[in-house]
Design a protein around this motif. Structure first.
Motif, mmCIF file in Angstrom:
data_model
loop_
_atom_site.group_PDB
_atom_site.id
_atom_site.type_symbol
_atom_site.label_atom_id
_atom_site.label_comp_id
_atom_site.label_asym_id
_atom_site.label_seq_id
_atom_site.Cartn_x
_atom_site.Cartn_y
_atom_site.Cartn_z
ATOM 1 N N ARG A 106 43.130 12.337 0.681
ATOM 2 C CA ARG A 106 42.659 11.997 1.772
ATOM 3 C C ARG A 106 43.289 12.661 3.068
ATOM 4 N N TYR A 107 42.726 12.880 4.102
ATOM 5 C CA TYR A 107 43.325 13.487 5.097
ATOM 6 C C TYR A 107 44.552 12.354 5.630
ATOM 7 N N GLY B 150 33.678 12.430 0.199
ATOM 8 C CA GLY B 150 34.679 11.897 1.148
ATOM 9 C C GLY B 150 34.143 11.144 2.536
ATOM 10 N N ARG C 63 35.752 11.103 8.925
ATOM 11 C CA ARG C 63 36.812 10.935 9.564
ATOM 12 C C ARG C 63 36.738 11.115 10.790
ATOM 13 N N ASP D 35 36.913 13.402 4.266
ATOM 14 C CA ASP D 35 38.077 13.472 3.379
ATOM 15 C C ASP D 35 37.717 14.340 2.216
#
Ligand SMILES: [Zn+2]
Length: 548
Positions: free
Chosen positions: A196-197, A424, A427, A482
């Motif tokens: 994940r970032y 993901g 974000r 992500d």
């Protein structure tokens, strides 16, 4: 919405918000003459603050009553993979249309466009039968011919990387199963498969890139390698056909049983023919090559039944709507590509995007929210062959990017949101250079900051269908997601399956997108646009516009 604007204005009047209208008021030394709240509200610029009543309803439906995984299971377990032009994708499309109709969407229909011939793999088995027996993990490359029933033949290791390699093997490959690329060393895996970032990475993505001297020497070298490979592939195909090989075998870039599989031929029947081609797991590819170099003959048994589907050469996009009220002729659009590659079930690429966008329509409809503009979904096919479905739609409805002659629907269009970067959660948003979109999305993201949705990047992101809208001067956006296992394991591989999809991430996506759509559909003004781009004459394969 109106209620929330009023309450924001009242907060501003109380000095809780420092909007420009109130800076003067605060410096006024005679507060006794303060304007009543109603008058202050009239002066306050319309904001994009999120309607919290609507947000509550969206969250209830998207987080508590989600159907997104059920939708995904039909698109993947039942009908995947969904290669454009295949029987699977058509069946999946029929199911999706019924689902959208069942949720009460209006105007659910297919729009057809020219694709080329379809292709499907109906049987696949690959075994080594000597010196010992073992089964192989393998797949046919799309748009290649198969075998004529089961075949048994000797495997030959003959890496063909340049034209001078042809001389080494000429006359020695007839009827053989040929390993046509050098073996690749499988390295120890050091990095986690999934990611994940981090905050630092998101901060990096948010930076405005200011380009310097152009590509680095490494980038130049890599581009050069790609170009050389592209030029060499047809020559190698012709050599293999002339030699009469039974099968060409490659390994691809995966390991750990993950096999990345795309196309080895053309959907245009007029293009030059290609040899039968399969890709197998790299560890097994290496085993066969090492056994041969140990001086032992390797015999393989293959049964690869592929079929070209010569129908009308058309593929489809699926369209469905929730009609708006007083601004019904204006359209907020969401979309995702519906097609996939064929080795997996097209789960993260892009069953996720399709299931989430279908879920967004279900959530908006089921929550009973009122929307002024019409909300439309587009599920595209042909994305994997070059954004073909979304580009056909944009050309048909909005503008031909080669001439930029605008159609009437161009003016009525509001904004397009796309999902196509795996499982993901969201974000943030890539602004695609649209500066005016930043402050709007900043407001719309606020209630989702507690889910990790925090980042706006002025950057462009490429590779998917929002580009079809952007290319004709319409606001089109893809979210920052992500990465999870997208690049390492699932993207275009046999491991692109339901089990790699994260349910919580999909629910977050559906809630965010439904909120964005609701806000856009009820926004006072239309979504801001960048200036119209100039016409982009079609690129010929050799580069340069037609006639050059
Ligand atoms: Zn893809």
């Amino acid at each position: 919405m109106r209620k929330w604007i009023l309450s924001a204005a009242m907060m501003a009047a109380c000095g809780l918000l420092a909007g420009p209208a109130f800076v003067g008021a605060q410096s006024n030394k005679k507060p006794a003459k303060e304007k009543p709240a109603a008058a202050a509200a009239a002066e306050t610029p319309k904001t994009d603050e999120v309607d919290l009543d609507a947000l509550y309803k969206v969250k209830q439906e998207a987080l508590q009553k989600s159907q997104v995984m059920k939708t995904l299971s039909f698109l993947t377990d039942v009908y995947g993979g969904r290669l454009t032009g295949s029987t699977n994708v058509k069946l999946a499309g029929e199911w999706a249309m019924k689902a959208l109709q069942g949720w009460g969407l209006a105007n659910v229909h297919e729009e057809m466009w020219d694709f080329g011939r379809g292709w499907t793999n109906e049987r696949f088995s690959a075994n080594v039968v000597s010196p010992v027996n073992y089964p192989l993990i393998g797949y046919a490359l799309a748009w290649t011919p198969g075998t004529d029933g089961p075949i048994t033949a000797e495997a030959v290791y003959a890496p063909l990387e340049k034209e001078t390699d042809f001389d080494k093997y000429r006359g020695k490959l007839k009827g053989k199963i040929v390993l046509i690329l050098p073996t690749r060393e499988i390295e120890l895996s050091k990095d986690p498969l999934s990611h994940r970032y981090t905050d630092a990475e998101l901060a990096e993505i948010a930076q405005q890139p200011i380009s310097g001297e152009g590509p680095t020497p490494e980038q130049r070298a890599q581009f050069e390698r790609f170009r050389a490979l592209r030029e060499f592939a047809p020559k190698r195909n012709k050599f293999l056909l002339d030699e009469g090989v039974a099968m060409a075998v490659t390994a691809g870039r995966g390991d750990g049983g993950t096999v990345f599989v795309q196309s080895g031929g053309s959907r245009n029947p007029k293009d030059p023919p290609v040899p039968p081609q399969i890709v197998i797991a790299s560890e097994q590819y290496n085993r066969i090559a090492r056994t041969i170099s140990d001086g032992m003959a390797v015999t393989m048994e293959l049964n690869v039944q592929n079929k070209f589907l010569d129908g009308d050469g058309k593929s489809f996009d699926i369209i469905g709507e929730i009609p708006g009220s007083d601004l019904a002729d204006q359209v907020v659009m969401i979309g995702a590509h519906f097609d996939s590659w064929h080795a997996g079930t097209g789960a993260t690429d892009n069953g996720v995007g399709s299931a989430v966008m279908m879920e967004v329509m279900r959530v908006l409809k089921a929550s009973g929210l009122k929307m002024r503009r019409t909300v439309r979904i587009g599920l595209w096919t042909g994305e994997e062959q070059g954004l073909l479905g979304s580009r056909a739609y944009a050309k048909e409805h909005f503008a031909d990017r080669e001439t930029m002659a605008l159609k009437p629907e161009h003016e009525k269009f509001d904004v397009y949101f796309n999902i196509d970067n795996g499982s993901g959660k969201l974000r943030g948003v890539y602004l695609q250079g649209n500066e005016a979109a930043g402050p709007i999305f900043a407001e719309w993201m606020k209630p989702f900051a507690n889910t990790g949705m925090t980042t706006l990047s002025i950057r462009n992101t490429g590779g998917t269908d929002h580009l079809a809208f952007d290319a004709v001067g319409l606001p089109g956006f893809q979210f920052i997601q992500d990465p999870l296992e997208y690049d390492t394991r699932t993207h275009h591989s046999n491991m692109d399956v339901y089990d790699r999809v994260q349910e919580a991430d999909l629910k977050q996506m559906a809630a965010v997108v439904a909120t964005f759509v609701y806000q856009a559909a009820n926004r006072e003004a239309k979504f801001p646009r960048k200036p119209l781009p100039p016409p982009q004459p079609a690129q010929r394969p050799g580069g340069g516009p037609p006639g050059m």
